[in-house]
Motif scaffolding. Structure first.
Motif, PDB file in Angstrom:
ATOM      1  N   GLY A 262       0.665  -1.163   0.045  1.00  0.00           N
ATOM      2  CA  GLY A 262       0.077   0.077   0.024  1.00  0.00           C
ATOM      3  C   GLY A 262       0.851   1.074   0.029  1.00  0.00           C
ATOM      4  N   PHE A 263       2.155   1.179  -0.714  1.00  0.00           N
ATOM      5  CA  PHE A 263       2.710   2.391  -0.654  1.00  0.00           C
ATOM      6  C   PHE A 263       3.001   2.889  -1.984  1.00  0.00           C
ATOM      7  CE2 PHE A 263       5.083  -0.488   2.532  1.00  0.00           C
ATOM      8  CZ  PHE A 263       4.545   0.458   3.485  1.00  0.00           C
ATOM      9  N   SER A 264       3.488   4.179  -2.033  1.00  0.00           N
ATOM     10  CA  SER A 264       3.878   4.666  -3.368  1.00  0.00           C
ATOM     11  C   SER A 264       5.154   5.326  -3.314  1.00  0.00           C
ATOM     12  CB  SER A 264       2.891   5.911  -3.652  1.00  0.00           C
ATOM     13  OG  SER A 264       2.889   7.252  -2.537  1.00  0.00           O
ATOM     14  N   PRO A 265       5.835   5.645  -4.284  1.00  0.00           N
ATOM     15  CA  PRO A 265       7.351   6.078  -4.286  1.00  0.00           C
ATOM     16  C   PRO A 265       7.407   7.250  -3.299  1.00  0.00           C
ATOM     17  CG  PRO A 265       6.627   5.649  -6.368  1.00  0.00           C
ATOM     18  CD  PRO A 265       5.327   5.488  -5.752  1.00  0.00           C
ATOM     19  N   CYS A 266       6.509   8.149  -3.217  1.00  0.00           N
ATOM     20  CA  CYS A 266       6.836   9.419  -2.286  1.00  0.00           C
ATOM     21  C   CYS A 266       6.907   8.824  -0.844  1.00  0.00           C
ATOM     22  CB  CYS A 266       5.938  10.327  -2.432  1.00  0.00           C
ATOM     23  SG  CYS A 266       3.974   9.898  -2.183  1.00  0.00           S
ATOM     24  N   ASP A 267       6.588   7.696  -0.332  1.00  0.00           N
ATOM     25  CA  ASP A 267       6.481   7.109   0.636  1.00  0.00           C
ATOM     26  C   ASP A 267       8.056   6.938   1.128  1.00  0.00           C
ATOM     27  OD1 ASP A 267       3.757   7.418   1.269  1.00  0.00           O
ATOM     28  OD2 ASP A 267       3.446   5.464   0.346  1.00  0.00           O
ATOM     29  N   PHE A 268       8.902   6.837   0.410  1.00  0.00           N
ATOM     30  CA  PHE A 268      10.306   6.271   0.488  1.00  0.00           C
ATOM     31  C   PHE A 268      11.213   7.428   0.385  1.00  0.00           C
ATOM     32  CE2 PHE A 268       7.806   2.670  -0.860  1.00  0.00           C
ATOM     33  CZ  PHE A 268       8.241   1.785   0.254  1.00  0.00           C
ATOM     34  N   ASP A 269      12.013   7.538   1.552  1.00  0.00           N
ATOM     35  CA  ASP A 269      13.107   8.600   1.520  1.00  0.00           C
ATOM     36  C   ASP A 269      14.234   8.176   0.958  1.00  0.00           C
ATOM     37  OD1 ASP A 269      12.037  10.437   3.627  1.00  0.00           O
ATOM     38  OD2 ASP A 269      12.119   8.589   4.743  1.00  0.00           O
ATOM     39  N   PHE A 270      14.803   6.796   0.794  1.00  0.00           N
ATOM     40  CA  PHE A 270      15.960   6.466  -0.023  1.00  0.00           C
ATOM     41  C   PHE A 270      15.629   5.327  -0.704  1.00  0.00           C
ATOM     42  CE2 PHE A 270      17.733   8.801   3.213  1.00  0.00           C
ATOM     43  CZ  PHE A 270      18.369  10.126   2.479  1.00  0.00           C
ATOM     44  N   VAL A 271      16.345   4.784  -1.831  1.00  0.00           N
ATOM     45  CA  VAL A 271      16.410   3.544  -2.493  1.00  0.00           C
ATOM     46  C   VAL A 271      17.871   2.884  -2.369  1.00  0.00           C
ATOM     47  CG1 VAL A 271      16.383   4.263  -4.887  1.00  0.00           C
ATOM     48  CG2 VAL A 271      15.811   2.071  -4.330  1.00  0.00           C
ATOM     49  N   PHE A 272      17.931   1.771  -1.767  1.00  0.00           N
ATOM     50  CA  PHE A 272      19.378   0.921  -2.013  1.00  0.00           C
ATOM     51  C   PHE A 272      19.036  -0.102  -2.984  1.00  0.00           C
ATOM     52  CE2 PHE A 272      18.784   2.987   2.115  1.00  0.00           C
ATOM     53  CZ  PHE A 272      20.106   3.681   2.774  1.00  0.00           C
ATOM     54  N   ALA A 273      19.798   0.140  -4.084  1.00  0.00           N
ATOM     55  CA  ALA A 273      19.646  -0.774  -5.231  1.00  0.00           C
ATOM     56  C   ALA A 273      21.139  -1.000  -5.871  1.00  0.00           C
ATOM     57  CB  ALA A 273      18.747  -0.128  -6.267  1.00  0.00           C
ATOM     58  N   GLY A 274      21.043  -2.346  -6.268  1.00  0.00           N
ATOM     59  CA  GLY A 274      22.195  -2.950  -6.726  1.00  0.00           C
ATOM     60  C   GLY A 274      22.123  -4.126  -7.637  1.00  0.00           C
ATOM     61  N   ASP A 275      23.295  -4.393  -8.601  1.00  0.00           N
ATOM     62  CA  ASP A 275      23.087  -5.519  -9.651  1.00  0.00           C
ATOM     63  C   ASP A 275      24.458  -5.776  -9.741  1.00  0.00           C
ATOM     64  OD1 ASP A 275      23.777  -3.833 -12.124  1.00  0.00           O
ATOM     65  OD2 ASP A 275      22.346  -2.685 -11.247  1.00  0.00           O
TER      66      ASP A 275
ATOM     67  N   GLU B 259      12.952   6.143 -12.702  1.00  0.00           N
ATOM     68  CA  GLU B 259      11.743   6.630 -12.864  1.00  0.00           C
ATOM     69  C   GLU B 259      10.769   6.689 -11.622  1.00  0.00           C
ATOM     70  OE1 GLU B 259       9.412   4.654 -16.004  1.00  0.00           O
ATOM     71  OE2 GLU B 259      10.974   5.228 -17.632  1.00  0.00           O
ATOM     72  N   LEU B 260      11.050   6.099 -10.438  1.00  0.00           N
ATOM     73  CA  LEU B 260      10.543   6.022  -9.371  1.00  0.00           C
ATOM     74  C   LEU B 260      10.698   7.513  -8.715  1.00  0.00           C
ATOM     75  CD1 LEU B 260      11.702   2.473  -7.739  1.00  0.00           C
ATOM     76  CD2 LEU B 260       9.112   2.905  -8.953  1.00  0.00           C
ATOM     77  N   GLY B 261      11.703   8.108  -8.791  1.00  0.00           N
ATOM     78  CA  GLY B 261      11.966   9.403  -8.425  1.00  0.00           C
ATOM     79  C   GLY B 261      12.470   9.416  -7.045  1.00  0.00           C
ATOM     80  N   ILE B 262      13.094   8.375  -6.316  1.00  0.00           N
ATOM     81  CA  ILE B 262      13.486   8.206  -4.991  1.00  0.00           C
ATOM     82  C   ILE B 262      14.943   8.281  -4.876  1.00  0.00           C
ATOM     83  CG2 ILE B 262      13.575   6.829  -2.976  1.00  0.00           C
ATOM     84  CD1 ILE B 262      11.323   4.920  -4.106  1.00  0.00           C
ATOM     85  N   PRO B 263      15.587   9.232  -4.047  1.00  0.00           N
ATOM     86  CA  PRO B 263      16.996   9.308  -3.805  1.00  0.00           C
ATOM     87  C   PRO B 263      17.510   8.286  -3.669  1.00  0.00           C
ATOM     88  CG  PRO B 263      15.819  11.215  -2.224  1.00  0.00           C
ATOM     89  CD  PRO B 263      14.873  10.279  -3.053  1.00  0.00           C
ATOM     90  N   TYR B 264      18.768   7.884  -4.660  1.00  0.00           N
ATOM     91  CA  TYR B 264      19.189   6.607  -4.815  1.00  0.00           C
ATOM     92  C   TYR B 264      20.718   6.595  -4.267  1.00  0.00           C
ATOM     93  CZ  TYR B 264      21.779   3.178  -7.945  1.00  0.00           C
ATOM     94  OH  TYR B 264      22.650   2.385  -8.435  1.00  0.00           O
ATOM     95  N   LEU B 265      20.805   5.389  -3.697  1.00  0.00           N
ATOM     96  CA  LEU B 265      22.152   4.994  -3.174  1.00  0.00           C
ATOM     97  C   LEU B 265      22.592   3.672  -3.717  1.00  0.00           C
ATOM     98  CD1 LEU B 265      21.897   6.041   0.473  1.00  0.00           C
ATOM     99  CD2 LEU B 265      23.518   6.710  -1.250  1.00  0.00           C
TER     100      LEU B 265
ATOM    101  N   ASN C 257      11.082   5.698   5.845  1.00  0.00           N
ATOM    102  CA  ASN C 257      11.028   4.247   5.120  1.00  0.00           C
ATOM    103  C   ASN C 257      12.201   4.152   4.033  1.00  0.00           C
ATOM    104  OD1 ASN C 257       8.491   3.686   6.218  1.00  0.00           O
ATOM    105  ND2 ASN C 257       7.564   5.152   4.894  1.00  0.00           N
ATOM    106  N   ALA C 258      12.598   2.954   3.536  1.00  0.00           N
ATOM    107  CA  ALA C 258      13.763   2.805   2.645  1.00  0.00           C
ATOM    108  C   ALA C 258      13.183   1.450   1.772  1.00  0.00           C
ATOM    109  CB  ALA C 258      15.087   2.521   3.344  1.00  0.00           C
ATOM    110  N   LEU C 259      13.558   1.634   0.647  1.00  0.00           N
ATOM    111  CA  LEU C 259      13.278   0.442  -0.394  1.00  0.00           C
ATOM    112  C   LEU C 259      14.697   0.030  -0.933  1.00  0.00           C
ATOM    113  CD1 LEU C 259      10.562  -0.187  -1.777  1.00  0.00           C
ATOM    114  CD2 LEU C 259      11.344   0.996  -3.678  1.00  0.00           C
ATOM    115  N   CYS C 260      14.750  -1.465  -0.602  1.00  0.00           N
ATOM    116  CA  CYS C 260      15.975  -2.085  -0.953  1.00  0.00           C
ATOM    117  C   CYS C 260      15.705  -2.993  -2.299  1.00  0.00           C
ATOM    118  CB  CYS C 260      16.399  -2.896   0.191  1.00  0.00           C
ATOM    119  SG  CYS C 260      16.679  -1.983   1.649  1.00  0.00           S
ATOM    120  N   VAL C 261      16.409  -2.893  -3.188  1.00  0.00           N
ATOM    121  CA  VAL C 261      16.159  -3.605  -4.484  1.00  0.00           C
ATOM    122  C   VAL C 261      17.389  -4.286  -4.867  1.00  0.00           C
ATOM    123  CG1 VAL C 261      15.158  -3.501  -6.691  1.00  0.00           C
ATOM    124  CG2 VAL C 261      14.684  -1.798  -4.992  1.00  0.00           C
TER     125      VAL C 261
END
Length: 214
Positions: free
Chosen positions: A71-84, A98-104, A131-135
């Motif tokens: 039940g979240f939207s991108p604006c609910d997250f302060d940072f996204v931690f993502a890697g590959d 395109e999520l528009g979340i500050p990225y680390l 809140n933080a998103l981890c991908v």
């Protein structure tokens, strides 16, 4: 939070994995965990022109699914931690842009999701983020081009070569709520095990699960 021992952080508030999602390829869906994935992409290019773009699409899908389930939207997250696994983490850059979340950006090879969760937990626990998103993601065909030979080359794989997962996963970290809690994170040290076969990643990674210090 507090540090104990040589590299372990204890999280007193225990950030919650309040939502999560996974998107995988055809081969992964046929394995023993096949029924547990949220979405299967049967086209290895995912409708894109390149495998790298397809990997970015896996990250986008996983992130959007995790947010929808929680039940979240991108604006609910302060940072996204993502890697590959790709150079400059391009899969993550274009997958989350395109999520528009500050990225680390994160890079830990097979430990990237663990690293992202540890970093996200530090930010959420400390109050630096609500809140933080981890991908994280990988793609067999993109990884072959990166580390071995392009698929189009038709090279024969060595007996020790591993098969990189085609898939992406995402976790939403919050304080409170229902879900698994992150109570601690232990950071390992780099150890040179003397493995010289670049194709035998199993031998290179074995110390990570075998050498556990008190």
């Amino acid at each position: 939070m507090k540090k104990i021992g040589t590299g372990t952080v204890i999280f007193e508030s225990a950030p919650t994995i309040s939502s999560y999602a996974s998107v995988v390829g055809k081969k992964e869906s046929e394995g023993p965990l096949g029924e547990g994935f949220d979405k299967v992409v049967y086209d290895s290019r995912g409708g894109e022109e390149t495998f790298e773009s397809a990997e970015s699409g896996l990250q986008t899908e996983a992130a959007l699914l995790a947010m929808k389930k929680g039940g979240f939207s991108p604006c609910d997250f302060d940072f996204v931690f993502a890697g590959d696994l790709l150079n400059q983490c391009v899969g993550s850059v274009f997958g989350t842009m395109e999520l528009g979340i500050p990225y680390l950006g994160q890079y830990g090879a097979c430990s990237t999701m663990a690293q992202a969760l540890a970093m996200g937990a530090v930010f959420v626990e400390s109050g630096a983020a609500n809140n933080a998103l981890c991908v994280t993601s990988s793609h067999f065909c993109a990884a072959e081009r990166q580390y071995r030979f392009p698929m189009e080359y038709g090279a024969v794989r060595t007996p020790t070569a591993q098969w990189t997962v085609t898939g992406a996963g995402c976790c939403a970290l919050t304080i409170g709520g229902k879900g698994a809690k992150i109570t601690a994170a232990s950071i390992g040290k780099i150890i040179n095990a003397g493995v010289t076969d670049a194709n035998n990643m199993g031998a290179a990674m074995a110390p990570a699960v075998c050498i556990i210090r008190p």
